[in-house]
Design a protein around this motif. Structure first.
Motif, short mmCIF file in Angstrom:
data_model
loop_
_atom_site.label_atom_id
_atom_site.label_comp_id
_atom_site.label_asym_id
_atom_site.label_seq_id
_atom_site.Cartn_x
_atom_site.Cartn_y
_atom_site.Cartn_z
N GLY A 145 2.46 -2.13 9.40
CA GLY A 145 1.79 -1.63 8.21
C GLY A 145 1.65 -0.11 8.28
O GLY A 145 1.38 0.44 9.35
N ASP A 180 -5.53 -1.50 -1.45
CA ASP A 180 -5.32 -2.82 -0.84
C ASP A 180 -6.48 -3.15 0.10
O ASP A 180 -7.01 -4.26 0.10
N GLU A 228 5.79 -2.01 6.11
CA GLU A 228 5.09 -2.42 4.90
C GLU A 228 4.15 -1.30 4.48
O GLU A 228 3.18 -0.98 5.18
N LEU A 279 1.21 0.31 2.63
CA LEU A 279 -0.06 -0.19 2.10
C LEU A 279 -0.84 0.95 1.46
O LEU A 279 -0.71 2.11 1.85
N TYR A 315 -1.08 -9.54 4.90
CA TYR A 315 0.25 -8.93 4.93
C TYR A 315 1.02 -9.28 6.20
O TYR A 315 2.09 -8.73 6.44
#
Length: 500
Positions: free
Chosen positions: A200, A234, A228, A230, A295
Motif C-alpha cells: 500500500g 480511504d 496499491e 491509497l 485492501y
C-alpha cells in the motif's frame, strides 16, 4: 505477535544427474543415486518448502522433459544434484527451458573412499565433482548463471550397497553445505512472497526527499510486487466505521506491548501521553487494521501532513503506534513514503529477522558507535524490552502532535538492509553486518539503537555514502549478509556488502 497472512512456501525443483550409459554397466548405481536425490528432496521439504523431485536427468531427452516439468510446477529455484558424471548436453536443456535460478549441489556421499576395495561402480557414486567444471563452462557460454555448493551429502546412515562409511551428517563439510542450502531455500521464499505481494502507498512522499521517490513500475518489474495507491479518504472512511469495541481492544493491545512513559524525559516535547492521545492512537490503529484487511495489504508505506488544523493532519498524527502494531503482525510500515525501504523491511520480515525503519541519528565518537533509528514505526519483535510510548508536543519536521515510540533493537548481531535506486533505474541493495550495543539513547520519543561497525564510524560512513544510498534502511537481527546476498541473486537485483 502472530502474523496475519499465511506465508507462501517456496517452490523448489530438484533433479539428480548421471550418465545413462552407466546404468547397464553398473547395476545398482542408478537406484543408489536416486536414493541420494530423494534424501536431498526430503530434507529440503523439511525446510517448509514445496519440493518437486524430477528424478534422473541422464540424457538430452530427459533434460528437456525435466525443464518442462519444472516450468509446469512454476518453481522458484532449482537444485541440480551432481550424482555422478553426466554430459553437459543432457543438463543444459533443463535450464534453457526453465529460467529459475540454479544451484549445483556437489555433495559427495563419503569423506573418503575405501581405496583398497573400490571398483569403478563404487567410485562413480562418489565422483559428483567430475561434471561440475563442464557444466559451469556450458552454462557460462549459454548465458546461464549458476552457483555451486561443495561439501558432503550428510547422510545419517550408510546404504547397504556402499563399501565405505557414508554417515557424514555431523561433519563440518556437511553442516556448512546444508546451511548454504537452507539459506537458498529461505531466499527463494522471499521471491515467492514478493510475487503478487501488495504494497500500500498511502498519501505521498515527504516533499523534497529526492532519494525517496520511487518508480512503481520499476518496483513491480523487478520484484513482482503490486503497488496499491491509497488515499487519506480511504483511511478516513475506515475511521468512521471503527466501533468502540475495536477501540477498547486496540487499547488493550497497546497496554500489552508498550510501556507508557512518565513525565521525566529530557525533552519537554516528549512527555507522558495524555489519555486523549492514547485513545486517538488506538482509534486510528483500528482504522489502519481495517484498511490493511480491506485492501489485502502485505506492507504499507505512508506519509501525509495535511493542511494545518485539518482533519487529515489530525488523522496522520495517530499513525505511529498503529503502524508499529501492523509491522509486528507481518505488515511492515515505512514512513515518509519510502517504498524502497518498505521493500527492504518486507524482505527482513519474510525471513523472520525483523526489519525496523532507521536512519542516522548521531555519531558517538567516545563509544565508536553510530546511533540509528527514526521517529517510528518500530518492529516490536526485535525490541530490547518493551518499547516506550511518549506523547510528542510536535513531530520534528512534520505537522501535528501525537504518540511516538521510543525503543532500541536488542543487543547483539544485526544486519542493515538498504534499498536504493541506481542512475539507470535499477534497484540496488546495500548490506552491512554490525553489532547493536546497549549504549545510552536520548529520551526524545524516537527509536534509537547504538551500532558498532567493524570499522570506525568515519571510515564506515565514507564507504556507505559512496554507494549513493537512500537515507533510510531496515535493521534486522542476526548476521544475515550471506542470506540477503542470496535473496538478491534470486531476485536478480545487484547488491554490495560493506564493511567486510
Amino acid at each position: 505477535m502472530e502474523k496475519w497472512n499465511t506465508p507462501k512456501k517456496p517452490r523448489i525443483g530438484i533433479y539428480t544427474m548421471g550418465l545413462k550409459a552407466y546404468w547397464n554397466q553398473f547395476p545398482g548405481l542408478r537406484e543408489r543415486l536416486l536414493h541420494y536425490g530423494q534424501f536431498i528432496a526430503e530434507k529440503i521439504a523439511e525446510m517448509d518448502a514445496e519440493v518437486f523431485f524430477y528424478g534422473l536427468a541422464d540424457c538430452e531427452e530427459a533434460g528437456e522433459s525435466c525443464g518442462e516439468f519444472f516450468n509446469a510446477k512454476n518453481v522458484d529455484l532449482i537444485f541440480a544434484h551432481a550424482g555422478t558424471y553426466v554430459n553437459s548436453s543432457s543438463v543444459l536443456p533443463i535450464h534453457q527451458i526453465c529460467k529459475a535460478p540454479v544451484i549445483i549441489l556437489n555433495l559427495q556421499p563419503t569423506a573418503r573412499i575405501a581405496y583398497d576395495r573400490t571398483p569403478t561402480g563404487e567410485w562413480l557414486a562418489h565422483c559428483g565433482a567430475c561434471p561440475v567444471p563442464e557444466l559451469s563452462n556450458a552454462f557460462h557460454r549459454s548465458g546461464i548463471s549458476c552457483r555451486i555448493i561443495n561439501g558432503l551429502l550428510g547422510l545419517d546412515h550408510t546404504p547397504d550397497i556402499s563399501l565405505t562409511d557414508e554417515n557424514t551428517a555431523a561433519r563440518p563439510e556437511a553442516v556448512r553445505a546444508w546451511k548454504e542450502i537452507s539459506e537458498w531455500v529461505k531466499a527463494a521464499s522471499v521471491k515467492r512472497e514478493l510475487s503478487g505481494c501488495r504494497f500500500g502507498f498511502l498519501g505521498n512522499t515527504y516533499n523534497g526527499m529526492l532519494d525517496m521517490y520511487s518508480d512503481f513500475t520499476m518496483v513491480q518489474a523487478q520484484t513482482g510486487a503490486h503497488i496499491e495507491i491509497l488515499e487519506m479518504c480511504d483511511l478516513d472512511r475506515m475511521l468512521r466505521q471503527v466501533t468502540e469495541d475495536e477501540v477498547e481492544k486496540k487499547k488493550a493491545e497497546i497496554r500489552e506491548f508498550f510501556l507508557i512513559s512518565d513525565d521525566k524525559a529530557a525533552d519537554p516535547l516528549a512527555q507522558r501521553p495524555t489519555e486523549e492521545q492514547l485513545d486517538w492512537s488506538a482509534r486510528v490503529a483500528a482504522a489502519q487494521e481495517r484498511l490493511v484487511r480491506e485492501y489485502r495489504l502485505d506492507a504499507l508505506t505512508y506519509y501525509y501532513h495535511g493542511a494545518p488544523g485539518g482533519a487529515y493532519e489530525k488523522l496522520q498524527s495517530g499513525f505511529i503506534v498503529g503502524h508499529s502494531l501492523l509491522t509486528a503482525r507481518g505488515i511492515p510500515c515505512a514512513g515518509e513514503g519510502d517504498l524502497k525501504t518498505c521493500l527492504a523491511m518486507k524482505i527482513c520480515d519474510i525471513l523472520n529477522t525483523g526489519g525496523s525503519f532507521c536512519e542516522i541519528v548521531t555519531v558517538d565518537y567516545e563509544d565508536g558507535t553510530i546511533l540509528l533509528g527514526h521517529d517510528g514505526p518500530f518492529h516490536l519483535a526485535i525490541a530490547k524490552g518493551k518499547p516506550l510510548l511518549r506523547g510528542m508536543g510536535l513531530y520534528h519536521g512534520k505537522q501535528g502532535t501525537g504518540v511516538s515510540v521510543e525503543a532500541k533493537v536488542r543487543t547483539g548481531p544485526i544486519t542493515n538492509l538498504a534499498c536504493t535506486q541506481t542512475v539507470d533505474g535499477k534497484l540496488k541493495f546495500i548490506i552491512t553486518e554490525a553489532l547493536s550495543t546497549d549504549g545510552p539513547i536520548m529520551t526524545i520519543g524516537n527509536t534509537q539503537t547504538p551500532v558498532k561497525f567493524k570499522k570506525d564510524p568515519d571510515s564506515y560512513m565514507d564507504e556507505w555514502f559512496a554507494e549513493a544510498p537512500t537515507h533510510h534502511f531496515a535493521m534486522s537481527v542476526g548476521h544475515n549478509a550471506a542470506l540477503f546476498e542470496k535473496v538478491c541473486v534470486i531476485l536478480g537485483v545487484p547488491c554490495v556488502i560493506l564493511d567486510r
